[in-house]
Enzyme design. Sequence first.
Site, short mmCIF file in Angstrom:
data_model
loop_
_atom_site.label_atom_id
_atom_site.label_comp_id
_atom_site.label_asym_id
_atom_site.label_seq_id
_atom_site.Cartn_x
_atom_site.Cartn_y
_atom_site.Cartn_z
N GLU A 41 -59.07 -9.24 120.79
CA GLU A 41 -59.38 -10.73 121.11
C GLU A 41 -60.21 -11.69 120.35
OE1 GLU A 41 -58.20 -12.93 125.26
OE2 GLU A 41 -59.22 -11.26 125.63
N LYS A 107 -51.58 -17.40 123.49
CA LYS A 107 -51.68 -16.56 124.44
C LYS A 107 -51.01 -17.61 125.53
CE LYS A 107 -54.73 -13.94 127.01
NZ LYS A 107 -56.34 -14.19 127.35
N CYS A 147 -54.43 -9.25 125.23
CA CYS A 147 -54.89 -9.56 126.71
C CYS A 147 -54.15 -9.41 127.83
CB CYS A 147 -56.43 -10.22 126.97
SG CYS A 147 -57.63 -8.49 128.35
#
Length: 539
Positions: A41, A107, A147
């Site tokens: 990330e 995300k 994540c």
Amino acid sequence: MKIAICQINPTMGDFPGNKDKILSFYREAVEKGADLIVFPEMVITGYPPQDLLLERDFVQKNVEILEDISNQVTVPAVLGCIRKEKSALYNSGAVCANGAVVYTYDKILLPTYDIFDEDRYFTPGKTQGVFELELNGKRRKIGIQICEDLWDHDYECKVTNLQKREGAEVIINISASPYHDGQLQERTTLIEEKVRENGIPLLYCNLVGAQDELIFDGGSLAYDGDGTLIGQGKFFEEDILIVDLDASKSQEITHIPREEMMYNALCLGVRDYFRKTGHADAVIGLSGGIDSALVACIAADALGAEHVHGISLPSKFSSDHSVEDARTLSENLGIHYQKISIEDTVTVYETVLEPLFGGKERNAAEENIQARIRGNILMALSNKFGWLVLSTGNKTELALGYCTLYGDMSGGLCVISDVSKTDVYALSRWVNQSAGCDRIPESSLTKPPSAELAPDQVDPFDYEVVSPLVDAIIEKRESPADLVANGADITIVNDLYHRIRINEYKRRQAAPGLRVSSKAFGTGRRIPIVNHFNGKINN
């Protein structure tokens, strides 16, 4: 299908350096026969950029570097970046192939708790992130997530489940997940749960390295669709993990003893803090006690003994054994050692202040003069030689305010500010056990802890009782009522809670500290200084 998981250590804002590192690992992965190459990330920028995300040029440079990298990509690669669309920023994963960015995923789940503040900067994504790629001559549907998308227990949106429904054959999670004690168990439990639930392989690529207070441990993981571990990256170092989803063998998870993990995390935190801020040498005030001894060990292992300077600063209250323990420690570690007496300087201060103090009884004012003189000397050496002062206060002391502003709190980095007094002893014993000798003098481990600022002084706490209670208050957010209900003494609990509350102003002025617990003092704990809520319970 061979997938390369590249856990690398970028530097915040070093766009040319990060690009070179990404391309170097990319080329090595290609040489090893990878069909898909994965990076963590926000690997282009470093994580977390915080208010750098509000700098237009910072975001634009990230866009330019992504384009430079994608132009050189042949074998498909996934890497974390920032995407801008009109006024919105996205924490994104770019899929690069054939010299271009072919897909982007934004995300969806943005963490905004503890040290995470992504909702302040980013807009959540809306699409599930399942893309078709030709890998090893075959079209494959790959689910890309970032994540927190995996950590969905507290969210209505279940990204992994949605990607399975969209036909994903394998899930790739690119992550910047910082280390804390117990984090590996939390990760493996979560990933195994997701794989069992969805029945498809999941590959987890984690960042490694340190950024300010955060330490990223790497330890990337790969599971097949049956929930069997087929790959694990190294801890606290860069690594390329090659996983063949069609031919990998099962393996056991590597568990490293708790003290070793924490110690290695602190070493990486110190090493990267120095390297990334342009420092080489550390200076430490050596009291002969356990805290400064542990910090000296960490510094020597992180930087090399030749880059560590230990300074003993005795006053008339310092015991001979403390001075001797400081000297012995320095010899054991092979660090530079020097003794500088502060007795004459203390006398000058007291002479100047005596008429101003008006004959009042000696108290903490005179004691703290000694600590501040020591801090001034260490800072003078820092200014003269470019050494960075490492302060040595532990979490229990910082919580209770048992430390001196502009004295022992002086420094550029507080190495063990998130290590309780109980863990200071545990780590120190591990240091000696792992070395097979007493790197830390045994007397530093066994003598009663003391600041030695007054005759026959010892610390006013039973740390075996107090340290776990402080951890319960800070890390587990247990109230005084909770602690007393579980058997703690009400007087002790009320006193600890009061001390923690009134010393917030000190911690605001402390050097940044390395985070190794689930709740550290720093950006992840925001308590007002002016605070009349005392939380006490009555007898």
